[in-house]
Design a protein around this motif. Sequence first.
Motif, PDB file in Angstrom:
ATOM      1  N   VAL A 188      50.392  60.109 -51.834  1.00 42.00           N
ATOM      2  CA  VAL A 188      51.606  59.788 -50.869  1.00 42.00           C
ATOM      3  C   VAL A 188      51.397  58.480 -50.110  1.00 42.00           C
ATOM      4  O   VAL A 188      50.394  58.518 -49.415  1.00 42.00           O
ATOM      5  CB  VAL A 188      52.092  61.098 -50.099  1.00 42.00           C
ATOM      6  N   ASP A 189      52.275  57.625 -50.182  1.00 44.91           N
ATOM      7  CA  ASP A 189      52.156  56.336 -49.454  1.00 44.91           C
ATOM      8  C   ASP A 189      53.369  56.208 -48.482  1.00 44.91           C
ATOM      9  O   ASP A 189      54.468  56.247 -49.048  1.00 44.91           O
ATOM     10  CB  ASP A 189      52.082  55.026 -50.311  1.00 44.91           C
ATOM     11  N   TYR A 190      53.080  55.857 -47.318  1.00 46.70           N
ATOM     12  CA  TYR A 190      54.299  55.924 -46.127  1.00 46.70           C
ATOM     13  C   TYR A 190      53.928  54.815 -45.345  1.00 46.70           C
ATOM     14  O   TYR A 190      53.090  55.029 -44.609  1.00 46.70           O
ATOM     15  CB  TYR A 190      54.665  57.415 -45.533  1.00 46.70           C
ATOM     16  N   ILE A 191      54.759  53.779 -45.301  1.00 43.90           N
ATOM     17  CA  ILE A 191      54.515  52.692 -44.190  1.00 43.90           C
ATOM     18  C   ILE A 191      54.437  53.251 -42.804  1.00 43.90           C
ATOM     19  O   ILE A 191      55.470  53.950 -42.605  1.00 43.90           O
ATOM     20  CB  ILE A 191      55.351  51.595 -44.495  1.00 43.90           C
ATOM     21  N   GLY A 192      53.303  53.017 -42.001  1.00 41.43           N
ATOM     22  CA  GLY A 192      53.313  53.668 -40.712  1.00 41.43           C
ATOM     23  C   GLY A 192      52.350  54.571 -40.590  1.00 41.43           C
ATOM     24  O   GLY A 192      52.005  55.053 -39.624  1.00 41.43           O
ATOM     25  N   ALA A 193      51.836  54.928 -41.835  1.00 40.65           N
ATOM     26  CA  ALA A 193      50.882  56.071 -41.686  1.00 40.65           C
ATOM     27  C   ALA A 193      49.988  56.153 -42.912  1.00 40.65           C
ATOM     28  O   ALA A 193      50.399  55.291 -43.912  1.00 40.65           O
ATOM     29  CB  ALA A 193      51.525  57.558 -42.018  1.00 40.65           C
ATOM     30  N   PRO A 194      48.653  56.706 -42.921  1.00 43.02           N
ATOM     31  CA  PRO A 194      47.547  56.407 -43.686  1.00 43.02           C
ATOM     32  C   PRO A 194      48.080  57.047 -45.171  1.00 43.02           C
ATOM     33  O   PRO A 194      48.872  58.191 -44.756  1.00 43.02           O
ATOM     34  CB  PRO A 194      46.340  56.998 -43.559  1.00 43.02           C
ATOM     35  N   SER A 195      47.557  56.453 -46.203  1.00 41.33           N
ATOM     36  CA  SER A 195      47.844  57.354 -47.686  1.00 41.33           C
ATOM     37  C   SER A 195      47.291  58.598 -47.584  1.00 41.33           C
ATOM     38  O   SER A 195      46.070  58.671 -46.617  1.00 41.33           O
ATOM     39  CB  SER A 195      47.237  56.510 -48.988  1.00 41.33           C
ATOM     40  N   VAL A 196      47.750  59.595 -48.252  1.00 41.54           N
ATOM     41  CA  VAL A 196      47.298  60.843 -48.319  1.00 41.54           C
ATOM     42  C   VAL A 196      46.961  61.431 -49.771  1.00 41.54           C
ATOM     43  O   VAL A 196      48.042  60.896 -50.722  1.00 41.54           O
ATOM     44  CB  VAL A 196      48.207  61.977 -47.834  1.00 41.54           C
ATOM     45  N   GLU A 197      45.793  61.917 -50.131  1.00 41.28           N
ATOM     46  CA  GLU A 197      45.567  62.210 -51.468  1.00 41.28           C
ATOM     47  C   GLU A 197      45.340  63.663 -51.457  1.00 41.28           C
ATOM     48  O   GLU A 197      44.519  64.237 -50.672  1.00 41.28           O
ATOM     49  CB  GLU A 197      44.504  61.351 -52.141  1.00 41.28           C
ATOM     50  N   GLN A 198      45.731  64.413 -52.279  1.00 39.93           N
ATOM     51  CA  GLN A 198      45.513  65.744 -52.543  1.00 39.93           C
ATOM     52  C   GLN A 198      45.351  66.103 -54.255  1.00 39.93           C
ATOM     53  O   GLN A 198      46.089  65.623 -54.865  1.00 39.93           O
ATOM     54  CB  GLN A 198      46.783  66.755 -52.075  1.00 39.93           C
ATOM     55  N   LYS A 199      44.349  67.025 -54.294  1.00 42.21           N
ATOM     56  CA  LYS A 199      44.120  67.553 -55.628  1.00 42.21           C
ATOM     57  C   LYS A 199      45.113  68.691 -56.248  1.00 42.21           C
ATOM     58  O   LYS A 199      45.335  69.467 -55.218  1.00 42.21           O
ATOM     59  CB  LYS A 199      42.743  68.037 -55.943  1.00 42.21           C
ATOM     60  N   ILE A 200      45.822  68.568 -57.178  1.00 41.86           N
ATOM     61  CA  ILE A 200      46.714  69.497 -57.513  1.00 41.86           C
ATOM     62  C   ILE A 200      46.319  70.068 -59.121  1.00 41.86           C
ATOM     63  O   ILE A 200      45.574  69.323 -59.922  1.00 41.86           O
ATOM     64  CB  ILE A 200      47.937  69.337 -57.790  1.00 41.86           C
ATOM     65  N   THR A 201      46.377  71.394 -59.394  1.00 38.43           N
ATOM     66  CA  THR A 201      46.488  71.881 -60.769  1.00 38.43           C
ATOM     67  C   THR A 201      47.805  72.178 -61.595  1.00 38.43           C
ATOM     68  O   THR A 201      48.353  72.961 -60.914  1.00 38.43           O
ATOM     69  CB  THR A 201      45.610  72.854 -60.594  1.00 38.43           C
ATOM     70  N   VAL A 202      48.066  71.649 -62.530  1.00 32.85           N
ATOM     71  CA  VAL A 202      49.276  71.923 -63.403  1.00 32.85           C
ATOM     72  C   VAL A 202      49.135  72.868 -64.407  1.00 32.85           C
ATOM     73  O   VAL A 202      47.875  72.638 -65.290  1.00 32.85           O
ATOM     74  CB  VAL A 202      49.579  70.648 -63.737  1.00 32.85           C
ATOM     75  N   VAL A 203      49.569  74.101 -64.462  1.00 34.28           N
ATOM     76  CA  VAL A 203      49.695  75.115 -65.525  1.00 34.28           C
ATOM     77  C   VAL A 203      50.741  75.295 -66.259  1.00 34.28           C
ATOM     78  O   VAL A 203      51.762  75.107 -65.806  1.00 34.28           O
ATOM     79  CB  VAL A 203      49.127  76.490 -64.842  1.00 34.28           C
ATOM     80  N   ASP A 204      50.667  75.266 -67.701  1.00 31.13           N
ATOM     81  CA  ASP A 204      51.792  75.432 -68.548  1.00 31.13           C
ATOM     82  C   ASP A 204      52.882  76.467 -67.985  1.00 31.13           C
ATOM     83  O   ASP A 204      52.483  77.646 -67.589  1.00 31.13           O
ATOM     84  CB  ASP A 204      51.593  75.581 -70.054  1.00 31.13           C
ATOM     85  N   SER A 205      54.269  76.139 -68.119  1.00 26.62           N
ATOM     86  CA  SER A 205      55.193  77.195 -67.645  1.00 26.62           C
ATOM     87  C   SER A 205      55.249  77.764 -66.072  1.00 26.62           C
ATOM     88  O   SER A 205      55.684  78.786 -65.919  1.00 26.62           O
ATOM     89  CB  SER A 205      55.086  78.251 -68.571  1.00 26.62           C
ATOM     90  N   GLN A 206      54.492  76.930 -65.433  1.00 28.34           N
ATOM     91  CA  GLN A 206      54.435  77.319 -63.816  1.00 28.34           C
ATOM     92  C   GLN A 206      54.688  76.315 -62.987  1.00 28.34           C
ATOM     93  O   GLN A 206      54.611  75.002 -63.376  1.00 28.34           O
ATOM     94  CB  GLN A 206      52.828  77.832 -63.564  1.00 28.34           C
ATOM     95  N   VAL A 207      55.193  76.676 -61.918  1.00 27.87           N
ATOM     96  CA  VAL A 207      55.737  75.594 -60.824  1.00 27.87           C
ATOM     97  C   VAL A 207      54.488  75.627 -59.709  1.00 27.87           C
ATOM     98  O   VAL A 207      54.293  76.495 -59.026  1.00 27.87           O
ATOM     99  CB  VAL A 207      56.904  76.048 -60.142  1.00 27.87           C
TER     100      VAL A 207
END
Length: 928
Positions: free
Chosen positions: A82-101
Motif C-alpha cells: 500500500v502506497d499513500y503519499i504522506g505515510a510510509p509504504s506498508v507491505e503485508q504477506k497474504i495467502t490466497v486459496v481457491d474459492s475463498q475470500v
Amino acid sequence: MNPFKTSPFIKSSIALACCGILYATPALADGRVQGRITDASQSVYFGGAKVSVKELNLNTVSNRDGSFSFNKLPAGEYTLVVDYIGAPSVEQKITVVDSQVFTQQIIIGEQQEAIDNIIVYGQSAGQAGAINRQKNADNLKSVVSADSIGQFPDQNAAEALQRLPGIFIARDQGEGRFVGIRGIDPNLNNVTVNGLNVPSPEAGVRSVAMDVLPSELIQSLEVSKTVTPDMDASAVGGSIEVKSLSAFDRAGESYSFTAQGSYNELESKTSPKLSGSYTNIYQLDNGLDLGVATAVSWSKREFGSRNIETGSGWSTFEVEDAATGDDFEMFGAEEIEQRHYQITRERLGAALNLDLHSGATDKYYLRTLYSDFSDDEYRLSNEYKFSDGKQLASTVSSGSFTDAEMSRNTKDRYEEQSILSMVLGGENQLSDWFIEYNVGYSKSEEKEPNRLDAAFTGSGFDLGYVAQVDVPLLSQSADAHDLSLFELDTIEAMNNVSDDQEISFKVDFSRDFVWQNNNGQFKFGFKQQNREKRNDARVAIYDGDFSGALASDFSAPVPDYDLGDFGPGLNRTALQKFVAENKQSFAFNSNESQVESDGQSYVSNEDITAAYAMISMDIDKLHVVAGVRYEGTQFETRGNQVELVVDDINDTETVTTTPWQVSKDYDYFLPSLNLRYNMSDKLVTRFAYTNTIARPTFSDSAAYQLIETETSEEDGVQVTERKAEVGNPDLDPYESMNLDASIEYYPGTIGVLSAGIFYKDIDNFIIQQEVQDNGDWDGFDEVVQMVNGGKASLTGIELNWNKTFKSGFVLGANGTFIDADDKLPNQADTVANIIVGYENNAISTRLSASYKSESYQFDDADMAVYEDSHMQLDFSSKYYFNDTMNVYFNATNLTDEPMYLYHGDKLYNYQYESYGRTFELGFTFSSL
C-alpha cells in the motif's frame, strides 16, 4: 466525412463486438482478496491509495471508504503493498486459496506519530487524500477535498474550485458563480453531482451556477481535464464532479456543527450562517451495514454593490479642438448609468445519503441533494442620455450638455433557484463480471415571481461626463436631483419560470483478464438521458395612465454611493403598494407584452443515447486506457414566430404569433487514449488524446423568431423595413480534438510539482452574425442569429506546485498560460493562484491570491468588450482548542478589487462594479 460522426449501425457493431470480446476473455482463478485502509485508531478511511499485489504486478486504487479488492487471483503466497503519499509504504504477506475470500485490514502511519497526526487531524489530511487520488487516476484530474475547502473562505462550490490549476470563475455581485476550465467558457463543461448530470436552473444556458451548492455539503470536488470513454463526452473544457458526503467516509459515528457571522463592509450588514452534518454506520442482520449521512447548511447574506456602466450605445464622432480648430475623432457613449444594489441572498442546502453494504462485493446507495438559493435584489439607477453625436461632441468638448434627458429607474426582483438530485444505484460482483448501475432524476428550477421594473423620465437638465477613465465622472445641474421633475413613464411586471429536468439510466460491465502476463480490464456500458428545458415568460408592460405619478411620490433617502453624486432614492415598498392598488387602471401595452412573452417562451427536449467500450491495461510501468464512445442525440424545440407589424402611415400596430417546431438528430463517434507511465514511485508522466463535444446552449438553439416590420413614408414614397432576431435549431455542437501531456513529481511528503501542455482544436464554434444575405431572409434589412462560425484553437501550459513542509509552512502556486488564435468568449490568457500558509496542532492560516487576466466577452457596436484582469486576495485562519473544536476568522477581497469591463480600450468604461470587503467569524464543533 466528419471523423467525429458515425451512423447508428456503428453504434450496434461496437456494442456487439465488445460483448463478443468480453465473452471470449478467459476467466481468472477463483481466489479473492479484499480489505480496507485505515489509521491506527480505525476512525479514518483512506481513499486514493495505490494497492498492489507485488508478484503479479496487479494494481488497484482504494475507494473513498478505504476499501479495495482483487478478484479471481491464483492460489499462492503474495505481498500486498500500500502506497499513500504522506505515510510510509506498508507491505503485508497474504495467502490466497481457491474459492475463498481473504480479508486484510491495512493500517498506515501507525509507527510515525507526527505523520499520523498530520494525516488524520490536520488540513493536510484532505490534501493528502486529494493528491493520492490525482496521482493514481486513470486520467488527468485535479481534486479538492472537504478538509481543503474548509481552509479557505469559500462560500460555495464555484469558489472552492478556483484554487485548482487551470480553473477560473465568473462572478456575480462579487460571488463566484460559474466555473471555467483552461480558458473554456463554462457552458462548454459538464457538471455532475454524485455521478448524475446537473441541469441548469437558469433560462437558456447549460452552465450550472455552482453558487447554489453550499460548500458544507461537499465531500470532494474533482475536475477531469481529460475524459475516458465511460465519461460523458460533453466536456470541451472538462468535467466537474461534485461528491457529497457518505457514512463510509468515516468509521462509526461522526458529527459536526458550524455557526458563523459575516460582516459586509460596503453595506455595514451582519449575516448569519449555520451548518451541520451527521453520519453513522448501523450493523443490521445478515451481515448488512447501513450507512446514513445527512447534512444541512443555511445562510442569509446581506450585501450590495456600486456600479457605473455605459452599456450599449457607444459611437464614434468628431470633435473640434477649441485651440486649433482642427477636427479629431472621439469615442463616446449615448447612455451612462449609475446603479446602486441592495441584495439579500439566502441558501438552504440539504443532503441525505444511504449506503447499504453486503460484504465487499455488493453495495447499494441512494444519494440525494437539495439546494435552494434565493436572490432578493433591489436596484436603483440613474440613466444619463445623450441621443446623438452632436450632444456627445458637445459633452466631451465642454464637459456638459444643455437640455439633456435623464431617467430614474428601479428593479425589484426576487429570484429563487433550486436543484434536486436523486440517484439510486449499486454495484455487484457476479462471478467474472463486475456490474455498476444507477437510475437518476434531477431537476433545476428558477422562479422570478412578481418582478417589478419602473422608469421615471425627465428632461431639460444640464448633464455631462468625462468618459476616458474606468469610472466616468458625471456632472449634473441641481434640478437633476429634483424628483418632482421625473414622471412615471413605464412599468414592467414579470412572472418568469424556467425549469430543466433530466431522467437517466446507466449500466457498466467490467471484467478482468490477463494477456501475456499483463493485467487488464475490459469495460463497456450504456447510458440513456432524457432532458426537457422549459422557459415560460410572462411579461406585462404598462406605458401610461399613471395618474401623473412622480418620482417625488416615492422619495427615499440618498443611498450610500461612492462613485459619484447619486441623488435621492426611490422607496421600494411605496412603489409596490402603488402598483398593487392601481395596476388595473394603467394603460396595458398588449403588443409589446405579447412580443416579450411569446418571444422568450420555448420548450426543448434532448434525448441522448450513449454506448462505449474501453480497455485498461498495465504493461510494466505503463497504464493504458483506450476506447471509443458513441453519443446519439435527438433534439426537438418548440417556440414561436412572433411578428410585430408597425404601420406608421395608418398609425396601426399588430402582433401575430405562430407556433414553430423543429427537430434535429446527430451522432458522434469519439475515440480516446489516456496513458500514464510511472517512471518511478515519485515521477509520473501522462499523455492523452481525446475527442469531446459541447451541445449548443438552449437559448441559441431554441425555436424562436422575433420579427419587426415597419412601414413609413419618406418623401412621398412608402418604405418598408424588416428586421429579425432568430434562434437556430440547426446548430451543430462544438467539436474538440484535445491533446494533453504532463509530468508530475510527488516527493513522498504531502505535495506535488507538475507541468503540462495542452492543445484544443475546436470546430463548429458558435458566434453571432447577421445572416440576412444567406438566401433565407430575402427582403430583410437585418437578421441576427447564432451560427457555427468555423474553427478556433488554443495551446496552453499548466504549472502547479504544492508543498506542506515539516516545519508547518504551506506553499502553493499554479499558473495556466494560454495562447488562442481567436477571441474565445470568457477565455483568459493567464489564470494563477498563490497560497502561503502555516499550520501546526493549534493554528492554521492561509493567505491566497487568485488572478485572472483580461478576457473577451462579446462584441458591441462593432467593437470587442473585455473584462479586465482581476486579482482577489483572501485570508483565512483557524485556532484549534482541541481535536473537536476550532474558531476561525476569514477576510475576503482584502484589496476591494472591483469588476471592470471596457469597450475596445481600457479608457472606455463598459461596466465598473465594486463590492467591498467581507469578514467572517465562526466556530466549528465536530467529533474528529
